[in-house]
Design an enzyme around this catalytic site. Sequence first.
Site, PDB file in Angstrom:
ATOM      1  N   LYS A   1       0.847  -1.192   0.000  1.00 25.98           N
ATOM      2  CA  LYS A   1       0.000   0.000   0.000  1.00 25.98           C
ATOM      3  C   LYS A   1       0.879   1.237   0.000  1.00 25.98           C
ATOM      4  CE  LYS A   1      -3.183   2.624   2.949  1.00 25.98           C
ATOM      5  NZ  LYS A   1      -3.875   2.682   4.255  1.00 25.98           N
TER       6      LYS A   1
ATOM      7  N   LYS B   1     -10.437  12.894   7.564  1.00 28.56           N
ATOM      8  CA  LYS B   1      -9.983  12.512   8.896  1.00 28.56           C
ATOM      9  C   LYS B   1     -10.010  13.713   9.842  1.00 28.56           C
ATOM     10  CE  LYS B   1      -6.587   9.043   7.324  1.00 28.56           C
ATOM     11  NZ  LYS B   1      -7.099   7.885   8.079  1.00 28.56           N
TER      12      LYS B   1
ATOM     13  N   ASP C   1       1.566   6.514   5.416  1.00 26.36           N
ATOM     14  CA  ASP C   1       0.582   5.557   4.906  1.00 26.36           C
ATOM     15  C   ASP C   1       1.072   4.821   3.667  1.00 26.36           C
ATOM     16  OD1 ASP C   1      -1.813   4.344   5.517  1.00 26.36           O
ATOM     17  OD2 ASP C   1      -3.029   5.700   4.316  1.00 26.36           O
TER      18      ASP C   1
ATOM     19  N   ASP D   1     -12.229   7.048   3.154  1.00 23.87           N
ATOM     20  CA  ASP D   1     -11.064   6.810   4.010  1.00 23.87           C
ATOM     21  C   ASP D   1     -10.735   5.322   4.107  1.00 23.87           C
ATOM     22  OD1 ASP D   1      -8.933   7.621   5.571  1.00 23.87           O
ATOM     23  OD2 ASP D   1     -10.065   7.524   7.448  1.00 23.87           O
TER      24      ASP D   1
ATOM     25  N   GLU E   1      -9.520   3.683   1.764  1.00 22.30           N
ATOM     26  CA  GLU E   1      -8.909   3.764   0.431  1.00 22.30           C
ATOM     27  C   GLU E   1      -7.820   2.730   0.205  1.00 22.30           C
ATOM     28  OE1 GLU E   1      -5.671   4.913   2.635  1.00 22.30           O
ATOM     29  OE2 GLU E   1      -7.743   5.505   2.959  1.00 22.30           O
TER      30      GLU E   1
ATOM     31  N   ARG F   1      -7.569  -0.439   0.909  1.00 26.22           N
ATOM     32  CA  ARG F   1      -8.031  -1.712   0.356  1.00 26.22           C
ATOM     33  C   ARG F   1      -8.389  -1.582  -1.123  1.00 26.22           C
ATOM     34  NH1 ARG F   1     -12.647  -1.882   4.760  1.00 26.22           N
ATOM     35  NH2 ARG F   1     -10.905  -0.819   5.774  1.00 26.22           N
TER      36      ARG F   1
END
Length: 485
Positions: free
Chosen positions: A251, A263, A274, A333, A335, A337
């Site tokens: 990811k 968020k 992230d 959010d 996102e 996956r």
Amino acid sequence: MPSITVSDASVTSVDTDVLVLPLLRGADGAPSVVPGEDAVTAAVAALSPSAGRGETHRLPAGDLTSAGSLLLVGLGAEELADVSDQDVRLAYGAAARSLAGVGSAAIALPGATAEQLAAAVEGAALGAYAFIAHKSEAAGAKPALGAISVLGDLAPAAVERAEILADAVAAVRDLVNTPPNLLYPAAFAERAQELAADLPLTVTVLDEEQLVAGGYGGIVGVGQGSARPPRLVKVEYAPAGAASSVALVGKGITFDTGGISLKPPAGMEEMTSDMAGAATVLGATLAAARLGLPVAVTTYLALAENMPGGGAQRPGDVVTMRNGRTVEVLNTDAEGRMVMADALVDAAAGEPDLVMDVATLTGAAVVALGQRTAAVMGTESARDEVLAASAATGEPFWPLPFPEELRPALDGLVADLRNMGAGRWGGALTAGVFLQEFVGDVPWAHLDIAGPAYADSPFGYMGKGATGMSMRTVLSVLEQRAGRA
């Protein structure tokens, strides 16, 4: 990373800035002991230094050694035989971390096994890291420890492996620590090309137009709200006579605002991390190539920036994924996956012996397991491989299930699937169940590293910020398949 050499000098004669020695607890409340070094033990007895694991004590060397100073590091046990390799890594990593700004250090572990000495070197190399690229001289930032010499009989292969591991982990940390205005999808792709340039690796980058044409609806949808478009990077390592084939997926959300499902602002700055999953699998691929492992590795970096721009996808949108499945976006959010699912389709299509994905996927994994333990899910055989590798590296993972009752909640109202389950419960598991829909029948492990990928406080060989946690576990799986565990 520091240079690492093996020295035949003694503890008393070594020429270095700092000499690092271990400290064991004294039996029955007696003063702490430096194993094999009675003179040092006697000299420091009056100071009553604690031998708690990773506790350090910097002392003048006096007449005890030619080194400029001594650093004693606690191992947290009375006997060296009771100290695990991971405890050694953590202790010597803490020692190296405390030596920022020092030019050279010698490390010794009298009476240790070959495995313990190798762990000490590995820990010290991992701890000798600092990210100061964006600090001015006025800040007084100290560079990492510059050079490590090992006192003892350590095989050249162990030194080389420690250097390769530390270099790969440092690459992961550097990527994660780089601010998001400097590391966006295209910049990440360029960095991957640079890191792979001198290795037997082939790098292919798909830009936003190619992603649209290829039907990568998950990646395109997440990235469409940003002025910096998404990328999918494929890194291939194809050694002759490979004993196994593994596909890795990471990811790579270079910054995650949550999109339209914004968020809360508190702590959002940490969403620069992230993309730690993509950095992790890239680092493992680089290390596999440098080690010359006879395992074919195909790695996918799913890169996007999740922003709430005017073109951003909305809750309620329906996107068509790489495999033709349609997904209702209930929460922008969720996102990670979405980008992972597209890349997993490509990874599984190659029919590898194993697929592993790594992602800072869910806050629910942090709630369940805390900030130092990662979750692993997937098919039983693949999950067991990861757990065996975790035990070998000392990186903590815990297995989580895929309860059957979670799957119906992913059925869509107007599309095949929805990207969120019903309610807040089992969020980490639901995310894994969603990804399972895009993997098919290949052995597959899903690693959710949302907790340990980024640290608020230092621990062992890990400082604040990016930790690089899980890179060594992923690499260990590859080494196991290469017969080099």
